[in-house]
Design a protein around this motif. Structure first.
Motif: not given
Length: 330
Positions: A84-88, A147-153
């Motif tokens: 489960q991927v969240a992109v912030l 969400f087990d993967v957080l991608l912080i851009e």
């Protein structure tokens, strides 16, 4: 008018991964209204036991490096593997640009349509500190939602890289193929923050250039202090377009997570980040209270003018203002 949810409803909705309530909870966290902030902190406190189970990955890169395309390809790959991927985003310039991740979202076409992914635009308005607070708290809400993967851009440039480094476990720097001259334009400070560097667009005629750039970067990394104690940062190549090498990003992150969990470095970093975050919030609060103080507001124009004209030393001016502040409201 929509009924305001109770703290229980927010908490239960987030834990049940209800997307509508998740979005409302993040909006609550991002609000600067005092009543909303109070409710948000109650919700966050209740969610805290359900946080910390993700890997937090920061992603930055030079303009044109292809961050959006990479996140689209990489995030989709992870969703296909069952994550489960969240992109912030952290974008201190969003007051002017309205947050370029809003545009990026359209470039993350596959990921934005994936039911296992969640893309959240950067909160508009405020200083880097304010945006960082909202992003950190949004991360916690997303973790509680499963969400087990957080991608912080990092969308902004400059100080935002340092800020994102201070809230993630693993920091990825994305670069493009180039010559040694191009590497000179890359801040050494940003390279020193990276746990891994990936040279993107390593496809077609660019591939040999990408491999040469990777070698130059690895030579540079050899002489730099590692970004994470006990971990050797490395440079690799990938192509967000063809997908080649994108799987290596996840492999490297997996190695990193295993090594830092084993050494205790991951827990140590998160604890240090939480304390630094608290200190930062205290500073922000004191700053806001100081400039909102009626006596300070009244005295400030004359004192500023005296300093500007050279009639009052900076130290004496600061001491005068602090005495006014410490004396309480007139």
């Amino acid at each position: 008018m929509r009924r305001r949810l109770t703290v229980d409803e927010y908490v239960e909705g987030v834990l049940a991964a209800n997307r509508t309530i998740l979005a409302q909870a993040i909006t609550l966290v991002e609000s600067n209204a005092p009543a909303h902030m109070e409710t948000a902190q109650e919700v966050l406190n209740r969610l805290l036991p359900h946080t910390g189970n993700s890997i937090r990955v920061g992603i930055t890169g030079v303009p044109g490096a292809g961050k959006s395309t990479l996140i689209d390809t990489f995030g989709t790959m992870l969703c296909d593997q069952g994550h489960q991927v969240a992109v912030l985003a952290v974008d201190p310039s969003s007051t002017v640009t309205r947050g370029s991740i809003l545009g990026d979202k359209t470039r993350m076409d596959a990921l934005s349509r994936n039911p296992r992914a969640y893309i959240r635009p950067s909160p508009a308005g405020g200083s880097l500190g304010g945006v960082a607070r909202k992003s950190r708290e949004t991360m916690l809400v997303c973790e509680a939602a499963g969400f087990d993967v957080l991608l912080i851009e990092t969308v902004g440039v400059g100080q935002s890289e340092v800020t994102v480094r201070s809230m993630v476990d693993f920091f990825l720097l994305l670069m493009v193929t180039g010559t040694g001259d191009e590497l000179q334009t890359m801040k050494k400070g940003v390279i020193e923050l990276a746990d891994a560097i990936f040279v993107n667009k390593a496809d077609g005629a660019n591939k040999s250039l990408a491999l040469a750039t990777k070698e130059q970067l690895n030579q540079m990394l050899h002489y730099l202090q590692p970004a994470t104690e006990g971990w050797e940062s490395r440079a690799m190549t990938c192509s967000a377009l063809t997908g080649e090498g994108v799987g290596d990003i996840w492999s490297v992150i997996g190695e990193f997570r295993e090594a830092t969990e084993k050494s205790g470095m991951l827990q140590k970093r998160r604890q240090a980040q939480a304390v630094a975050w608290m200190n930062s919030m205290v500073q922000d609060s004191l700053y806001a209270r100081f400039y909102a103080h009626p006596g300070v507001k009244q005295a400030l124009p004359a004192i500023r003018q005296a300093v500007a004209e050279g009639n009052l030393s900076v130290t004496l001016a600061a001491n005068q203002l602090m005495k006014i502040f410490e004396a309480g409201e007139p």
